[in-house]
Design an enzyme around this catalytic site. Sequence first.
Site, PDB file in Angstrom:
ATOM      1  N   ASP A 156      31.409  54.228  63.924  1.00 53.84           N
ATOM      2  CA  ASP A 156      31.320  55.682  63.789  1.00 53.84           C
ATOM      3  C   ASP A 156      31.980  56.146  62.500  1.00 53.84           C
ATOM      4  O   ASP A 156      32.022  57.331  62.220  1.00 53.84           O
ATOM      5  CB  ASP A 156      31.950  56.371  64.997  1.00 53.84           C
ATOM      6  N   ASP A 215      31.975  48.505  66.770  1.00 56.02           N
ATOM      7  CA  ASP A 215      33.254  49.164  66.903  1.00 56.02           C
ATOM      8  C   ASP A 215      33.251  49.735  68.320  1.00 56.02           C
ATOM      9  O   ASP A 215      32.196  49.996  68.871  1.00 56.02           O
ATOM     10  CB  ASP A 215      33.313  50.270  65.854  1.00 56.02           C
ATOM     11  N   ASP A 271      36.483  52.792  59.997  1.00 58.89           N
ATOM     12  CA  ASP A 271      35.692  51.578  59.782  1.00 58.89           C
ATOM     13  C   ASP A 271      34.648  51.684  58.659  1.00 58.89           C
ATOM     14  O   ASP A 271      33.786  50.821  58.543  1.00 58.89           O
ATOM     15  CB  ASP A 271      35.074  51.066  61.085  1.00 58.89           C
TER      16      ASP A 271
HETATM   17  P1  ADP Z   1      38.644  51.692  67.452  1.00 63.57           P
HETATM   18  O1  ADP Z   1      38.593  50.378  66.784  1.00 63.57           O
HETATM   19  O2  ADP Z   1      38.555  51.542  68.930  1.00 63.57           O
HETATM   20  O3  ADP Z   1      37.646  52.667  66.940  1.00 63.57           O
HETATM   21  P2  ADP Z   1      40.849  52.750  65.831  1.00 63.57           P
HETATM   22  O4  ADP Z   1      40.960  51.627  64.855  1.00 63.57           O
HETATM   23  O5  ADP Z   1      40.296  54.020  65.345  1.00 63.57           O
HETATM   24  O6  ADP Z   1      40.111  52.303  67.175  1.00 63.57           O
HETATM   25  O7  ADP Z   1      42.305  53.037  66.414  1.00 63.57           O
HETATM   26  C1  ADP Z   1      43.024  52.018  67.045  1.00 63.57           C
HETATM   27  C2  ADP Z   1      44.198  52.510  67.813  1.00 63.57           C
HETATM   28  O8  ADP Z   1      45.130  53.144  66.935  1.00 63.57           O
HETATM   29  C3  ADP Z   1      43.868  53.545  68.847  1.00 63.57           C
HETATM   30  O9  ADP Z   1      43.472  52.961  70.058  1.00 63.57           O
HETATM   31  C4  ADP Z   1      45.192  54.295  68.975  1.00 63.57           C
HETATM   32  O10 ADP Z   1      46.066  53.563  69.812  1.00 63.57           O
HETATM   33  C5  ADP Z   1      45.746  54.247  67.579  1.00 63.57           C
HETATM   34  N1  ADP Z   1      45.453  55.461  66.811  1.00 63.57           N
HETATM   35  C6  ADP Z   1      44.651  55.547  65.730  1.00 63.57           C
HETATM   36  N2  ADP Z   1      44.602  56.816  65.262  1.00 63.57           N
HETATM   37  C7  ADP Z   1      45.364  57.549  66.096  1.00 63.57           C
HETATM   38  C8  ADP Z   1      45.721  58.939  66.167  1.00 63.57           C
HETATM   39  N3  ADP Z   1      45.266  59.833  65.310  1.00 63.57           N
HETATM   40  N4  ADP Z   1      46.541  59.334  67.164  1.00 63.57           N
HETATM   41  C9  ADP Z   1      47.010  58.445  68.045  1.00 63.57           C
HETATM   42  N5  ADP Z   1      46.717  57.156  68.037  1.00 63.57           N
HETATM   43  C10 ADP Z   1      45.921  56.685  67.086  1.00 63.57           C
HETATM   44 MG    MG Z   2      36.407  53.793  65.730  1.00 61.69          MG
END
Ligand code: ADP
Ligand code: MG
Length: 667
Positions: free
Chosen positions: A560, A368, A564
């Site tokens: 983390d 991730d 996920d």
């Molecule tokens: P990663 O796979 O990099 O860990 P996430 O799946 O957690 O990322 O989130 C993907 C995208 O969704 C983020 O890059 C952001 O654009 C958006 N996002 C998710 N949660 C939030 C939040 N609480 N506030 C703003 N944007 C969010």
């Molecule tokens: Mg993440």
Amino acid sequence: MQEIIVKLLLIVVILIALGLLITKKNDMNKHQRKMLIRILIASSILLVLQFISIATFDILDDYLFVSSGRILRFALYFTDYLIIGHDILKKAFKGIMNRQIFDENFLMAIATVGAMAIAIYSNGDYVEAIAVMLFYQIGEWFQSYAVGKSRKNISELMDIRPDYANIEVDGKIEKVDPDEISVGSIIVVQPGEKVPIDGIVVEGDSTLDTSALTGESLPREVKVDDNIISGCINMSGLLKIKTTKEFGESTVSKILDLVENASSKKSKSEQFISKFARVYTPAVCYSALALAIIPPLVRLLIMGVDAQWGIWIYRALTFLVISCPCALVISIPLSFFAGIGGASNEGILIKGSNYLETLSKVKTIVFDKTGTLTKGVFEVDGIHHNKLEDEKILEFAALAESASSHPISKSLQRAYGKEIDRTRVSNIQEISGNGVIAFVDNHKVAVGNDKLMRSLNIAYINCHSIGTIIHIAIDDEYAGHIVISDILKPNTKKAIASLKNAGITNTVMLTGDTKKVADKVASDLGITKVFSELLPEDKVNKVEELLKVEGKDKLAFVGDGINDAPVLSRADIGIAMGAMGSDAAIEAADVVLMDDDPLKISKAIKISKKCLRIVYQNIVFAIAIKLICLILGAFGEVNMYVAIFADVGVMILAVLNAIRCLFVKNL
Ligand code: ADP
Ligand code: MG
């Protein structure tokens, strides 16, 4: 010749036993001490008896009745035999009564009772039966001592269990059982004490020694409002901590639970060995029976020569002694236990032997991005196209995000910097992988990525800066976006490179972030495959696709736990970042990295490989020696002394080899 060797050996045994009794007295438990004294007494008696010849006993016949010398000689040897072997005989008898006949106690009992019987019949050499029992017990003692010692080592390494918590009552500090502290209480941790319960610092600043938890030797600075996990040692200042968890739910208790229960999850090798012993021991017993009966019958009935019952029964008994499978039964679980213990000392928690085994077969690692490869601490780079003041935009964003645990939300709240008044926020709705929608001061505020904007049919403006773009809409009207960016963890690049050394052939990155950001991170790191703009469920699907092409090789997912956790449990091995990760991640993962350092991934794999290598070495070594001895034994080339030395020797070497699993510092 043989007599001299036996005498010398007995003298060596006596000296070593005496030495151990005197110097290592406090290292042993009561049982081990008692056993050592028994070994000492039995070998001394045996040694003394070695100096009295059969002729000396026979003189008795002239003074008492016929055969009285022979009976006295037997009585003396038999007493010695009982001193050293009575517990084995009892266990073998119990096994027979419980219909669980075929274990090593049974093998030893039958072999030595048989040897005794042959000796009575021929008024011959009782030494053999006693020596077999004696050396078997020496082997058992050594094994229990070594296992006890490595267990103690591990629990010393894991010396993180707090015995008390301090609370302040009327200006005085009182020690109480940490179990009695409820969430939200204030506890006091003085310099030199362990933090007993997870919490937030409300007063004081200090440095913490986290090495027992993370294997990380650099001290960590903490001040007011910092989160603090239990198990660290407070090094300098007095801290007052407001607890955020109960003792049972705190990091320390969780870790100890994990390590203590890890050995109950059996690996395939361990299962193989217990199955193997279940088939192998009876097979050996029946072969021994056949060896005792068939050749003499063949000689008698078909060849018409003397049956030589004595010789063949003796060979069969030797066969039984050789076949004892204790080296394997003991050393393999010990290897896994030591491997898990060594890893936890490095801040890597492995939840079971089975995971250690799977880890050694991993060829593909899927990462991730946010919080795993990157710090997950975003900095605000700019606020663009805003219809309000920067300050106002940030305020709306931070308030709307007030309930989210996503790193982005945390970073926006930090950038805003002021106290968040939660009464201004209502109807919070978090859409994972998209963002949040909430009502702030009765305005509908949407904060998130372009997916979120599209789903709300809000026309947004694309941003050309590289970074994570967080769009904001107020009352369904576009209000601008905040560009935030994340940086790689200091060790990430090294970590990816060292995975290649550890035999990983495939690295893959999955992220919910935009393609632009994802591609940049991947190319900086040398990760070959990237999948971006994924929703949490897409991550599961991607991992399932990758699992399909894996075949026999295994796939690990490192995350983390924020958005996920399902992927962590779907992969062959889920590796979670423990310090920053959510509780859900630590729950769902099979391996937890306590200090979030991605370098620990390759370390965990190297530990697992070392451990499995040692397990296989022991299996091959023990079985090979056994087979050679069994074949030689059937042809009468091996007597019982050699047999018992082969058995105890192999066991000692295997146990020593297993203990090497504990040493993983420099992998
Ligand atoms: P990663 O796979 O990099 O860990 P996430 O799946 O957690 O990322 O989130 C993907 C995208 O969704 C983020 O890059 C952001 O654009 C958006 N996002 C998710 N949660 C939030 C939040 N609480 N506030 C703003 N944007 C969010
Ligand atoms: Mg993440």
